[in-house]
Design a protein around this motif. Structure first.
Motif, PDB file in Angstrom:
ATOM      1  N   PHE A   1       0.823  -1.206   0.000  1.00  0.00           N
ATOM      2  CA  PHE A   1       0.000   0.000   0.000  1.00  0.00           C
ATOM      3  C   PHE A   1       0.863   1.264   0.000  1.00  0.00           C
ATOM      4  O   PHE A   1       0.503   2.275  -0.612  1.00  0.00           O
ATOM      5  CB  PHE A   1      -0.944  -0.005   1.206  1.00  0.00           C
ATOM      6  CG  PHE A   1      -2.068  -1.011   1.098  1.00  0.00           C
ATOM      7  CD1 PHE A   1      -2.861  -1.063  -0.043  1.00  0.00           C
ATOM      8  CD2 PHE A   1      -2.337  -1.895   2.136  1.00  0.00           C
ATOM      9  CE1 PHE A   1      -3.901  -1.986  -0.156  1.00  0.00           C
ATOM     10  CE2 PHE A   1      -3.371  -2.815   2.042  1.00  0.00           C
ATOM     11  CZ  PHE A   1      -4.162  -2.860   0.900  1.00  0.00           C
TER      12      PHE A   1
ATOM     13  N   ALA B   1       2.010   1.744  -3.540  1.00  0.00           N
ATOM     14  CA  ALA B   1       0.909   2.255  -4.355  1.00  0.00           C
ATOM     15  C   ALA B   1       0.709   3.745  -4.112  1.00  0.00           C
ATOM     16  O   ALA B   1       0.511   4.528  -5.047  1.00  0.00           O
ATOM     17  CB  ALA B   1      -0.374   1.487  -4.042  1.00  0.00           C
TER      18      ALA B   1
ATOM     19  N   LEU C   1       5.784  -2.096  -6.712  1.00  0.00           N
ATOM     20  CA  LEU C   1       4.546  -2.872  -6.735  1.00  0.00           C
ATOM     21  C   LEU C   1       4.743  -4.197  -7.452  1.00  0.00           C
ATOM     22  O   LEU C   1       4.318  -5.256  -6.967  1.00  0.00           O
ATOM     23  CB  LEU C   1       3.436  -2.065  -7.415  1.00  0.00           C
ATOM     24  CG  LEU C   1       2.896  -0.853  -6.644  1.00  0.00           C
ATOM     25  CD1 LEU C   1       1.996  -0.011  -7.545  1.00  0.00           C
ATOM     26  CD2 LEU C   1       2.127  -1.298  -5.406  1.00  0.00           C
TER      27      LEU C   1
ATOM     28  N   LEU D   1      -6.884  -8.738  -9.955  1.00  0.00           N
ATOM     29  CA  LEU D   1      -7.684  -7.842  -9.115  1.00  0.00           C
ATOM     30  C   LEU D   1      -9.153  -8.074  -9.433  1.00  0.00           C
ATOM     31  O   LEU D   1      -9.568  -7.974 -10.590  1.00  0.00           O
ATOM     32  CB  LEU D   1      -7.315  -6.378  -9.371  1.00  0.00           C
ATOM     33  CG  LEU D   1      -8.230  -5.316  -8.730  1.00  0.00           C
ATOM     34  CD1 LEU D   1      -8.206  -5.425  -7.212  1.00  0.00           C
ATOM     35  CD2 LEU D   1      -7.810  -3.917  -9.163  1.00  0.00           C
TER      36      LEU D   1
ATOM     37  N   VAL E   1      -1.839  -4.804 -13.071  1.00  0.00           N
ATOM     38  CA  VAL E   1      -2.328  -4.569 -11.718  1.00  0.00           C
ATOM     39  C   VAL E   1      -1.528  -3.452 -11.040  1.00  0.00           C
ATOM     40  O   VAL E   1      -2.087  -2.602 -10.343  1.00  0.00           O
ATOM     41  CB  VAL E   1      -2.274  -5.873 -10.887  1.00  0.00           C
ATOM     42  CG1 VAL E   1      -2.591  -5.591  -9.419  1.00  0.00           C
ATOM     43  CG2 VAL E   1      -3.259  -6.897 -11.454  1.00  0.00           C
TER      44      VAL E   1
ATOM     45  N   PHE F   1      -3.182   0.036  -9.625  1.00  0.00           N
ATOM     46  CA  PHE F   1      -3.081   0.486  -8.245  1.00  0.00           C
ATOM     47  C   PHE F   1      -2.443   1.873  -8.157  1.00  0.00           C
ATOM     48  O   PHE F   1      -2.888   2.721  -7.375  1.00  0.00           O
ATOM     49  CB  PHE F   1      -2.294  -0.514  -7.407  1.00  0.00           C
ATOM     50  CG  PHE F   1      -3.155  -1.527  -6.715  1.00  0.00           C
ATOM     51  CD1 PHE F   1      -3.807  -1.222  -5.541  1.00  0.00           C
ATOM     52  CD2 PHE F   1      -3.336  -2.790  -7.265  1.00  0.00           C
ATOM     53  CE1 PHE F   1      -4.622  -2.144  -4.907  1.00  0.00           C
ATOM     54  CE2 PHE F   1      -4.141  -3.730  -6.642  1.00  0.00           C
ATOM     55  CZ  PHE F   1      -4.787  -3.411  -5.452  1.00  0.00           C
TER      56      PHE F   1
ATOM     57  N   PHE G   1      -4.441   5.119  -6.518  1.00  0.00           N
ATOM     58  CA  PHE G   1      -3.967   5.893  -5.381  1.00  0.00           C
ATOM     59  C   PHE G   1      -3.702   7.348  -5.758  1.00  0.00           C
ATOM     60  O   PHE G   1      -3.816   8.231  -4.899  1.00  0.00           O
ATOM     61  CB  PHE G   1      -2.730   5.229  -4.774  1.00  0.00           C
ATOM     62  CG  PHE G   1      -3.070   4.152  -3.781  1.00  0.00           C
ATOM     63  CD1 PHE G   1      -2.889   4.354  -2.429  1.00  0.00           C
ATOM     64  CD2 PHE G   1      -3.614   2.940  -4.202  1.00  0.00           C
ATOM     65  CE1 PHE G   1      -3.219   3.375  -1.499  1.00  0.00           C
ATOM     66  CE2 PHE G   1      -3.944   1.955  -3.292  1.00  0.00           C
ATOM     67  CZ  PHE G   1      -3.753   2.173  -1.930  1.00  0.00           C
TER      68      PHE G   1
ATOM     69  N   ALA H   1      -6.045  -9.576  -5.271  1.00  0.00           N
ATOM     70  CA  ALA H   1      -6.633  -8.508  -4.459  1.00  0.00           C
ATOM     71  C   ALA H   1      -8.128  -8.531  -4.738  1.00  0.00           C
ATOM     72  O   ALA H   1      -8.555  -8.481  -5.899  1.00  0.00           O
ATOM     73  CB  ALA H   1      -6.037  -7.157  -4.832  1.00  0.00           C
TER      74      ALA H   1
ATOM     75  N   SER I   1     -11.749  -6.713  -3.873  1.00  0.00           N
ATOM     76  CA  SER I   1     -12.277  -5.458  -3.354  1.00  0.00           C
ATOM     77  C   SER I   1     -13.797  -5.440  -3.444  1.00  0.00           C
ATOM     78  O   SER I   1     -14.376  -5.709  -4.498  1.00  0.00           O
ATOM     79  CB  SER I   1     -11.704  -4.288  -4.152  1.00  0.00           C
ATOM     80  OG  SER I   1     -12.237  -3.071  -3.712  1.00  0.00           O
TER      81      SER I   1
ATOM     82  N   ASP J   1      -6.946   5.507 -13.259  1.00  0.00           N
ATOM     83  CA  ASP J   1      -7.269   6.208 -12.030  1.00  0.00           C
ATOM     84  C   ASP J   1      -8.701   6.710 -12.009  1.00  0.00           C
ATOM     85  O   ASP J   1      -9.048   7.538 -11.197  1.00  0.00           O
ATOM     86  CB  ASP J   1      -6.297   7.384 -11.842  1.00  0.00           C
ATOM     87  CG  ASP J   1      -6.350   8.383 -13.001  1.00  0.00           C
ATOM     88  OD1 ASP J   1      -5.836   9.488 -12.822  1.00  0.00           O
ATOM     89  OD2 ASP J   1      -6.893   8.032 -14.061  1.00  0.00           O
TER      90      ASP J   1
ATOM     91  N   PRO K   1     -11.523   0.922  -6.556  1.00  0.00           N
ATOM     92  CA  PRO K   1     -11.132  -0.489  -6.571  1.00  0.00           C
ATOM     93  C   PRO K   1     -12.299  -1.427  -6.265  1.00  0.00           C
ATOM     94  O   PRO K   1     -13.161  -1.097  -5.489  1.00  0.00           O
ATOM     95  CB  PRO K   1     -10.069  -0.566  -5.457  1.00  0.00           C
ATOM     96  CG  PRO K   1     -10.404   0.547  -4.532  1.00  0.00           C
ATOM     97  CD  PRO K   1     -10.929   1.639  -5.436  1.00  0.00           C
TER      98      PRO K   1
END
Length: 327
Positions: free
Chosen positions: A190, A193, A201, A211, A232, A236, A240, A286, A288, A323, A327
């Protein structure tokens, strides 16, 4: 309340964690699991008041929860078949430093999101038999009594269910890291990210990492899960960057017994909950949850991720637009 009822009530309260774990493993829903446990408790009270002798409170409640869970899954199957996008269970969140049902070693794997998704392939009775035998260690005579089938039939059901689960789990061949090591890796991930460190990452991701997002058609989620380290990692980093712009922050937590985080908006409302599957020092998946219906049990839910048109999913994000999706 009679003395016998008080004794039953005290004993029943001690079984609540076990009963919740069974109900949650059956349904994948925190709210439904709590309702099932409560219904079983009320059933015990009514039975006692009607003069029924309950010699074994634990067996009575476990049977009630199991059969209520089977009935619930039968009615919920149609809803699951029409669910929009990827389905994930309602997250079980344990704040850092606290203990929850999914943190106990004997339940950590059985309440993980990955395991509960695999159970979705089973029929309600198969799921009950498999959970009771494989996860909670009940013998076949006990399982037979709990689900109302013969012992021989339960053996057949368990063997069939185990074959299905093993087939679905073939890709998860890594050895899960110890909890402390996995939590430390999640923290580094994290942080990378947040810093936009693509190379960092990628160094923490397994080659076949994926993901998966559950928006239920009500919140932004990717229609096609991105797979592979580069895709991925870029996603991420993009997420972020957006988080910084709109004031989203994360708080580390155990999610279904796995390292993860709860994401909050600037008003401290919940945006998403994420769990990381970590094995052999790498993040393999991951998962979410952004569907607001699955986050309400955790507190006030943000409207940042809600879709204006909930009848379709977001198109797969390209690296340049990664972006733009929660997520």
């Amino acid at each position: 309340m009679t003395r016998a009822e008080k004794i039953d009530e005290t004993a029943a309260a001690g079984y609540r964690p076990l009963l919740f774990s069974i109900a949650y493993g059956m349904t994948g829903s925190v709210g439904d699991a709590e309702d099932i446990v409560q219904d079983a408790m009320l059933g015990l009270v009514k039975a006692r008041r009607s003069g029924t002798v309950v010699a074994n409170v634990k067996a009575y409640l476990t049977t009630a929860v199991t059969r209520l869970g089977i009935n619930h899954l039968g009615s919920a199957r149609v809803r699951r078949e029409t669910y929009v996008g990827a389905w994930l269970p309602e997250p079980l969140v344990t704040p850092a430093g606290e203990k929850g049902p999914a943190e106990h070693a004997e339940l950590a794997d059985s309440l993980s999101m990955a395991f509960l998704v695999l159970l979705e392939a089973l029929s309600p009775v198969e799921r009950a038999v498999f959970m009771l035998r494989e996860v909670f260690g009940y013998g076949y005579p006990e399982v037979a009594g709990l689900v109302g089938r013969s012992e021989a039939n339960c053996r057949q059901i368990f063997a069939r269910a185990r074959r299905q689960i093993q087939t679905g789990a073939e890709q998860n061949t890594g050895t899960p890291d110890r909890q402390a090591e996995a939590a430390a890796l999640a923290d580094r991930f994290f942080a990378a990210a947040a810093g936009g460190d693509i190379d960092g990452l990628m160094s923490m991701l397994a080659p076949d990492v994926v993901l998966i997002g559950d928006g239920g058609g009500k919140a932004q989620a990717l229609a096609t899960p991105p797979a592979g380290r580069l895709a991925v990692a870029r996603l991420f980093a993009g997420l972020f960057r957006r988080f910084v712009r709109i004031g989203i922050s994360l708080r580390p937590a155990l999610v279904n017994g796995r390292p993860g985080a709860v994401f909050h908006d600037a008003a401290d409302r919940i945006v998403a909950v994420m769990a990381l599957d970590i094995a052999d020092g790498r993040i393999r998946a991951a998962r979410s949850v952004v569907n607001p219906d699955k986050l309400q049990h955790l507190g006030q839910v943000s409207d940042l991720g809600l879709r204006q048109k909930p009848d379709h999913m977001v198109r797969p994000a390209q690296p340049s637009t990664a972006d733009e999706t929660v997520p």
